[in-house]
Design a protein around this motif. Structure first.
Motif, PDB file in Angstrom:
ATOM      1  N   GLY A  70       0.807  -1.218   0.000  1.00 16.91           N
ATOM      2  CA  GLY A  70       0.000   0.000   0.000  1.00 16.91           C
ATOM      3  C   GLY A  70       0.835   1.259   0.000  1.00 16.91           C
ATOM      4  O   GLY A  70       1.633   1.503  -0.908  1.00 16.91           O
ATOM      5  N   ALA A  71       0.691   2.079   1.035  1.00 15.90           N
ATOM      6  CA  ALA A  71       1.294   3.410   1.098  1.00 15.90           C
ATOM      7  C   ALA A  71       2.801   3.442   0.863  1.00 15.90           C
ATOM      8  O   ALA A  71       3.301   4.437   0.325  1.00 15.90           O
ATOM      9  CB  ALA A  71       0.965   4.062   2.445  1.00 15.90           C
ATOM     10  N   PRO A  72       3.589   2.427   1.266  1.00 20.10           N
ATOM     11  CA  PRO A  72       5.036   2.499   1.006  1.00 20.10           C
ATOM     12  C   PRO A  72       5.389   2.716  -0.461  1.00 20.10           C
ATOM     13  O   PRO A  72       6.490   3.172  -0.759  1.00 20.10           O
ATOM     14  CB  PRO A  72       5.538   1.139   1.515  1.00 20.10           C
ATOM     15  N   ALA A  73       4.465   2.422  -1.376  1.00 18.38           N
ATOM     16  CA  ALA A  73       4.737   2.680  -2.796  1.00 18.38           C
ATOM     17  C   ALA A  73       4.865   4.168  -3.085  1.00 18.38           C
ATOM     18  O   ALA A  73       5.403   4.553  -4.132  1.00 18.38           O
ATOM     19  CB  ALA A  73       3.617   2.078  -3.658  1.00 18.38           C
ATOM     20  N   TYR A  74       4.408   5.024  -2.162  1.00 16.31           N
ATOM     21  CA  TYR A  74       4.544   6.471  -2.365  1.00 16.31           C
ATOM     22  C   TYR A  74       6.007   6.908  -2.399  1.00 16.31           C
ATOM     23  O   TYR A  74       6.306   8.060  -2.746  1.00 16.31           O
ATOM     24  CB  TYR A  74       3.816   7.246  -1.266  1.00 16.31           C
ATOM     25  N   PRO A 222      -8.395  -1.444   5.627  1.00 12.44           N
ATOM     26  CA  PRO A 222      -8.197  -0.213   6.411  1.00 12.44           C
ATOM     27  C   PRO A 222      -6.717   0.031   6.724  1.00 12.44           C
ATOM     28  O   PRO A 222      -5.996  -0.888   7.123  1.00 12.44           O
ATOM     29  CB  PRO A 222      -8.992  -0.494   7.689  1.00 12.44           C
ATOM     30  N   GLY A 223      -6.293   1.272   6.520  1.00 14.19           N
ATOM     31  CA  GLY A 223      -4.909   1.641   6.802  1.00 14.19           C
ATOM     32  C   GLY A 223      -3.963   1.481   5.645  1.00 14.19           C
ATOM     33  O   GLY A 223      -2.793   1.869   5.743  1.00 14.19           O
ATOM     34  N   ILE A 224      -4.439   0.973   4.501  1.00  7.28           N
ATOM     35  CA  ILE A 224      -3.544   0.741   3.373  1.00  7.28           C
ATOM     36  C   ILE A 224      -2.989   2.050   2.810  1.00  7.28           C
ATOM     37  O   ILE A 224      -1.891   2.073   2.249  1.00  7.28           O
ATOM     38  CB  ILE A 224      -4.275  -0.048   2.261  1.00  7.28           C
ATOM     39  N   GLY A 225      -3.724   3.134   2.969  1.00 10.14           N
ATOM     40  CA  GLY A 225      -3.285   4.403   2.416  1.00 10.14           C
ATOM     41  C   GLY A 225      -2.395   5.218   3.333  1.00 10.14           C
ATOM     42  O   GLY A 225      -1.988   6.324   2.983  1.00 10.14           O
ATOM     43  N   SER A 226      -2.088   4.695   4.522  1.00 11.78           N
ATOM     44  CA  SER A 226      -1.201   5.396   5.448  1.00 11.78           C
ATOM     45  C   SER A 226      -0.076   4.448   5.860  1.00 11.78           C
ATOM     46  O   SER A 226      -0.152   3.234   5.646  1.00 11.78           O
ATOM     47  CB  SER A 226      -1.978   5.874   6.679  1.00 11.78           C
ATOM     48  N   PRO A 228       2.348   2.234   8.297  1.00 16.49           N
ATOM     49  CA  PRO A 228       3.279   1.509   7.416  1.00 16.49           C
ATOM     50  C   PRO A 228       2.622   0.704   6.306  1.00 16.49           C
ATOM     51  O   PRO A 228       3.281  -0.112   5.664  1.00 16.49           O
ATOM     52  CB  PRO A 228       3.977   0.574   8.392  1.00 16.49           C
ATOM     53  N   GLY A 229       1.327   0.883   6.063  1.00 10.16           N
ATOM     54  CA  GLY A 229       0.666   0.129   5.019  1.00 10.16           C
ATOM     55  C   GLY A 229      -0.153  -1.019   5.581  1.00 10.16           C
ATOM     56  O   GLY A 229      -0.575  -0.991   6.739  1.00 10.16           O
ATOM     57  N   MET A 230      -0.379  -2.027   4.768  1.00  5.54           N
ATOM     58  CA  MET A 230      -1.262  -3.120   5.178  1.00  5.54           C
ATOM     59  C   MET A 230      -0.701  -3.935   6.335  1.00  5.54           C
ATOM     60  O   MET A 230      -1.448  -4.492   7.116  1.00  5.54           O
ATOM     61  CB  MET A 230      -1.539  -4.049   3.986  1.00  5.54           C
ATOM     62  N   ASP A 231       0.616  -4.036   6.426  1.00  7.36           N
ATOM     63  CA  ASP A 231       1.235  -4.804   7.511  1.00  7.36           C
ATOM     64  C   ASP A 231       1.622  -3.862   8.638  1.00  7.36           C
ATOM     65  O   ASP A 231       2.592  -3.105   8.522  1.00  7.36           O
ATOM     66  CB  ASP A 231       2.466  -5.540   6.990  1.00  7.36           C
ATOM     67  N   PRO A 232       0.895  -3.881   9.769  1.00  6.30           N
ATOM     68  CA  PRO A 232       1.200  -2.937  10.855  1.00  6.30           C
ATOM     69  C   PRO A 232       2.576  -3.168  11.476  1.00  6.30           C
ATOM     70  O   PRO A 232       3.102  -2.288  12.153  1.00  6.30           O
ATOM     71  CB  PRO A 232       0.076  -3.196  11.870  1.00  6.30           C
ATOM     72  N   LYS A 233       3.170  -4.346  11.271  1.00  9.20           N
ATOM     73  CA  LYS A 233       4.494  -4.641  11.820  1.00  9.20           C
ATOM     74  C   LYS A 233       5.626  -4.286  10.864  1.00  9.20           C
ATOM     75  O   LYS A 233       6.793  -4.435  11.200  1.00  9.20           O
ATOM     76  CB  LYS A 233       4.578  -6.126  12.181  1.00  9.20           C
ATOM     77  N   SER A 234       5.281  -3.830   9.682  1.00  3.48           N
ATOM     78  CA  SER A 234       6.297  -3.511   8.690  1.00  3.48           C
ATOM     79  C   SER A 234       7.108  -2.279   9.119  1.00  3.48           C
ATOM     80  O   SER A 234       6.552  -1.334   9.694  1.00  3.48           O
ATOM     81  CB  SER A 234       5.644  -3.242   7.335  1.00  3.48           C
ATOM     82  N   PRO A 235       8.416  -2.264   8.846  1.00  7.57           N
ATOM     83  CA  PRO A 235       9.239  -1.090   9.185  1.00  7.57           C
ATOM     84  C   PRO A 235       9.051   0.072   8.223  1.00  7.57           C
ATOM     85  O   PRO A 235       9.736   1.098   8.348  1.00  7.57           O
ATOM     86  CB  PRO A 235      10.663  -1.644   9.100  1.00  7.57           C
ATOM     87  N   THR A 236       8.144  -0.062   7.268  1.00  2.00           N
ATOM     88  CA  THR A 236       7.955   0.970   6.233  1.00  2.00           C
ATOM     89  C   THR A 236       7.105   2.122   6.754  1.00  2.00           C
ATOM     90  O   THR A 236       6.007   2.384   6.272  1.00  2.00           O
ATOM     91  CB  THR A 236       7.313   0.347   4.979  1.00  2.00           C
ATOM     92  N   THR A 237       7.636   2.821   7.736  1.00  3.24           N
ATOM     93  CA  THR A 237       6.950   3.963   8.334  1.00  3.24           C
ATOM     94  C   THR A 237       7.293   5.248   7.583  1.00  3.24           C
ATOM     95  O   THR A 237       8.031   5.227   6.590  1.00  3.24           O
ATOM     96  CB  THR A 237       7.362   4.106   9.802  1.00  3.24           C
ATOM     97  N   ALA A 238       6.784   6.367   8.087  1.00  4.68           N
ATOM     98  CA  ALA A 238       7.105   7.663   7.475  1.00  4.68           C
ATOM     99  C   ALA A 238       8.603   7.947   7.568  1.00  4.68           C
ATOM    100  O   ALA A 238       9.188   8.565   6.667  1.00  4.68           O
ATOM    101  CB  ALA A 238       6.297   8.766   8.146  1.00  4.68           C
ATOM    102  N   ILE A 239       9.241   7.505   8.645  1.00  3.86           N
ATOM    103  CA  ILE A 239      10.691   7.691   8.778  1.00  3.86           C
ATOM    104  C   ILE A 239      11.422   6.882   7.710  1.00  3.86           C
ATOM    105  O   ILE A 239      12.377   7.351   7.084  1.00  3.86           O
ATOM    106  CB  ILE A 239      11.161   7.284  10.191  1.00  3.86           C
ATOM    107  N   TRP A 240      10.965   5.655   7.478  1.00  2.00           N
ATOM    108  CA  TRP A 240      11.548   4.840   6.413  1.00  2.00           C
ATOM    109  C   TRP A 240      11.406   5.550   5.071  1.00  2.00           C
ATOM    110  O   TRP A 240      12.347   5.582   4.268  1.00  2.00           O
ATOM    111  CB  TRP A 240      10.834   3.483   6.356  1.00  2.00           C
ATOM    112  N   LEU A 241      10.237   6.132   4.833  1.00  2.00           N
ATOM    113  CA  LEU A 241      10.000   6.833   3.570  1.00  2.00           C
ATOM    114  C   LEU A 241      10.987   7.984   3.396  1.00  2.00           C
ATOM    115  O   LEU A 241      11.615   8.124   2.339  1.00  2.00           O
ATOM    116  CB  LEU A 241       8.573   7.369   3.537  1.00  2.00           C
ATOM    117  N   MET A 242      11.142   8.797   4.419  1.00  2.00           N
ATOM    118  CA  MET A 242      12.006   9.974   4.313  1.00  2.00           C
ATOM    119  C   MET A 242      13.473   9.581   4.153  1.00  2.00           C
ATOM    120  O   MET A 242      14.181  10.128   3.296  1.00  2.00           O
ATOM    121  CB  MET A 242      11.819  10.869   5.537  1.00  2.00           C
ATOM    122  N   THR A 243      13.944   8.647   4.961  1.00  2.00           N
ATOM    123  CA  THR A 243      15.360   8.268   4.883  1.00  2.00           C
ATOM    124  C   THR A 243      15.666   7.536   3.583  1.00  2.00           C
ATOM    125  O   THR A 243      16.732   7.733   2.986  1.00  2.00           O
ATOM    126  CB  THR A 243      15.765   7.407   6.086  1.00  2.00           C
TER     127      THR A 243
END
Length: 504
Positions: A70-74, A222-226, A228-243
Motif C-alpha cells: 500500500g502506502a510504502p509505494a509512495y 483499512p490503513g492501506i493508504g497510510s 506503514p501500510g497493510m502490515d502494521p508490523k512492517s518497518p515501512t513507516t514515514a521515517i523509512w520513507l524519508m530516509t
C-alpha cells in the motif's frame, strides 16, 4: 495476437534504434559508443533521462509494492522529485568536468579530481558491482514478461536466462544513441499503456471512478493508504520513507550510468531543462499505484504470490490479449533500454578504469572490443543474482542505492570542498562499507534505528570519515582540483566554455 504485438514492438524499435545509432557504430571509438559524441540535445537527453527513471521498476515494482503493502509505494513520488532537485545542481557540474577533462566514465572523474589512478580503479570496481545489482532489477522483470509471453510454459529460472540473452543481443546492437532511441519509444508506449489501463481500470473492478478505486481499497483494507501500510508490523513507516527517499536522491546521479549520461548532453541548458520538468513526469506514478490497488481489489493472485508480477497477472486476467501484448511489449523496452545503458556503462568502466591503467597501450578498437566482450560477463553475473536471490524490485533497488551511496561523499565533497583528498575518500569507503555490510553494525542499526534506511546511515558515516581524514592528509594538487571547482557561470555553447574553464 499477443505475440504478434510484442514482436512488432520489439522488431520496429530495434530496427529504429540500430538505424539511429549507426553513426556512433561507424566511429568505432569507445568514447562515442559510451557517451554518444557528447552531443545529445534537449529532446533526446529528455528521453534518455526519463529512460532511467521509468524502467520495469517503475511499472512492475511500484505497482507490486502498492498491491502488497500500500502506502510504502509512495516512495516513488518523493524519491524522483528529490533526485531532480539534486540533479539540477549536480549534473551540470558533472557535465562541465566531463567536457573539460574529456572524461568518459565516473571513475575517470575520481582518478582526475583526486589525482589518483588507483582511486579510479577502486571506484570503478564499486560502480560495476552496483550496476550489476541494478541490472538484476531489469532481468527479474524481463524474466516475468518472458514467462507471460510464453504463457508460463517455462520456469522463472529459464525465463531469466532467456531475458539475459535478449539483453546481451540488444546491447551488442546498441550504443548510447541507440539506447536513447529505444528509451524514447518506450516512454511514449508507457504513457499510452498507463493511460489506457487507468481509463478502463475502474470498470474492471466494479468502481465508479478512479478515485473510487482508492476509497474501495481503503474500505476493504483499512490503513492501506497510510504508513506503514497493510502490515502494521512492517518497518515501512514515514521515517523509512524519508530516509529512503533522501538516500535515493543523494545516490541517484552517483550511479555510473547516470554520471556518464551527464557527459552525453551537448549543453548544461539541456540538463537543467530536464531537471525542471522531469518531476512533473513522475505524476504518472499516481496511475501506476492506482493499478496496483486495482489488482488488489480484483483479488489478483500472481504465481507464487510474487508481488513483482501482480500487474502482469491483473492485466492478463482482466484485459483482452492485444492489451496484454501491448503491456508486455512495452515491458520489454522498459527493461532493455535502461539495461543496455547499464551494461554499456559497466563495459566502458571496466575497460577504461580497471584494465587500461595496467595496459595503457590498448588501442581504441581493442578497448571497444573489450568493453563489448565484458558485457557478457556482467550480464551473466546479473542473471546468477536474479536466479539465486529473490526479493521485491523495491528491495533490490534499495540495495543498489545503498552500495552506490558509498561513492556519494567523494562526488559531492569533490565538487564543493577543495580539501577533499584521495586518502580521505578511501577511508570513507572503508568505513561506509563496514557500517553497511558488517554483521555487528547491521544488527545495531536494526535495533537502535529500525525504521532508518541503512544506506543513508552508512553514507553519513562515510562522509564524516572523508572530512576527518582529508583534514589530516596532504592537499590534492591545485590542477586536479580545478577540474571540479569552477565558479564561473556556464554558457550553453560548450566550445566557448572550455577556454574559460581552462583559464580558471
Amino acid at each position: 495476437m499477443k505475440l504478434a504485438i510484442i514482436l512488432a514492438i520489439l522488431l520496429a524499435t530495434v530496427a529504429g534504434a540500430i538505424a539511429y545509432g549507426r553513426q556512433t557504430r561507424r566511429s568505432a571509438t569507445l568514447t562515442d559508443w559510451a557517451v554518444g559524441g557528447r552531443s545529445l540535445g534537449t529532446l533526446v537527453f529528455w528521453f534518455m533521462n526519463a529512460g532511467e527513471v521509468y524502467t520495469t521498476f517503475a511499472v512492475l515494482g511500484i505497482s507490486g509494492y502498492a498491491w502488497a503493502l500500500g502506502a510504502p509505494a509512495y516512495l516513488a513520488f518523493c524519491s524522483v522529485s528529490l533526485s531532480y532537485a539534486v540533479g539540477y545542481w549536480l549534473m551540470p557540474k558533472i557535465w562541465r568536468a566531463g567536457r573539460t577533462g574529456r572524461l568518459v566514465t565516473q571513475a575517470d572523474f575520481f582518478a582526475a579530481r583526486y589525482d589518483a589512478p588507483w582511486l579510479g580503479v577502486l571506484t570503478g570496481v564499486v560502480g560495476i558491482a552496483s550496476l550489476v545489482i541494478y541490472v538484476q532489477i531489469q532481468l527479474v522483470s524481463l524474466g516475468l514478461i518472458v514467462q507471460l509471453t510464453l504463457d508460463n510454459v517455462v520456469s522463472s529460472e529459464v525465463a531469466t536466462v532467456l531475458a539475459g540473452l535478449l539483453m546481451i543481443v540488444f546491447v551488442f546492437a546498441a550504443g548510447v544513441r541507440s539506447a536513447a532511441f529505444a528509451a524514447g519509444v518506450k516512454d511514449v508506449l508507457m504513457v499510452v499503456v498507463v493511460v489506457l489501463l487507468s481509463a478502463t481500470v475502474a470498470s474492471k473492478v466494479g468502481a465508479a471512478s478512479l478515485l473510487d478505486v482508492f476509497g474501495m481499497v481503503e474500505a476493504r483494507h483499512p490503513g492501506i493508504g497510510s504508513f506503514p501500510g497493510m502490515d502494521p508490523k512492517s518497518p515501512t513507516t514515514a521515517i523509512w520513507l524519508m530516509t529512503s527517499a533522501i538516500n535515493i536522491a543523494l545516490g541517484n546521479w552517483v550511479f555510473p550510468h547516470l554520471f556518464q549520461m551527464s557527459y552525453t548532453a551537448h549543453s548544461a541548458k539541456a540538463i537543467r531543462r530536464n531537471a525542471i520538468w522531469q518531476p512533473i513526469y513522475s505524476l504518472a506514478y499516481f496511475f501506476i499505484i492506482l493499478l496496483g490497488f486495482a489488482a488488489l481489489l480484483a483479488n489478483t493472485q500472481p504465481p507464487g504470490s510474487n508481488l513483482n508480477a501482480a500487474l502482469l497477472q491483473f492485466v492478463s486476467d482482466k484485459y483482452p490479449a492485444w492489451t496484454v501484448g501491448l503491456l508486455a511489449g512495452t515491458g520489454f523496452l522498459l527493461a532493455l533500454a535502461p539495461g543496455s545503458m547499464l551494461l554499456i556503462t559497466a563495459g566502458s568502466v571496466f575497460t577504461r578504469n580497471v584494465v587500461q591503467p595496467f595496459k595503457p597501450e590498448l588501442s581504441e578498437r581493442a578497448s571497444l572490443t573489450l568493453s563489448r566482450g565484458s558485457l557478457v560477463f556482467f550480464a551473466v553475473a546479473a542473471v546468477v543474482l536474479s536466479v539465486t536471490q529473490k526479493g521485491s524490485l523495491v528491495k533490490i533497488l534499495l540495495d543498489a542505492y545503498a552500495a552506490i551511496g558509498m561513492l556519494a561523499p567523494g562526488v559531492f565533497l569533490g565538487f564543493i570542498w577543495r580539501r577533499t583528498s584521495a586518502i580521505g575518500v578511501l577511508c570513507g569507503l572503508i568505513a561506509g562499507f563496514f557500517a553497511l555490510l558488517a554483521p555487528a553494525p547491521a544488527r545495531f542499526w536494526a535495533s537502535a534505528v529500525p525504521q532508518w534506511e541503512p544506506g543513508l546511515i552508512a553514507m553519513a558515516i562515510n562522509a564524516a570519515v572523508v572530512v576527518a581524514a582529508s583534514l589530516v592528509t596532504p592537499r590534492p594538487r591545485r590542477a586536479a582540483v580545478a577540474l571540479a571547482m569552477q565558479e564561473r557561470p556556464m554558457r550553453s555553447d560548450a566550445r566557448r566554455e572550455v577556454p574559460a574553464v581552462n583559464a580558471a
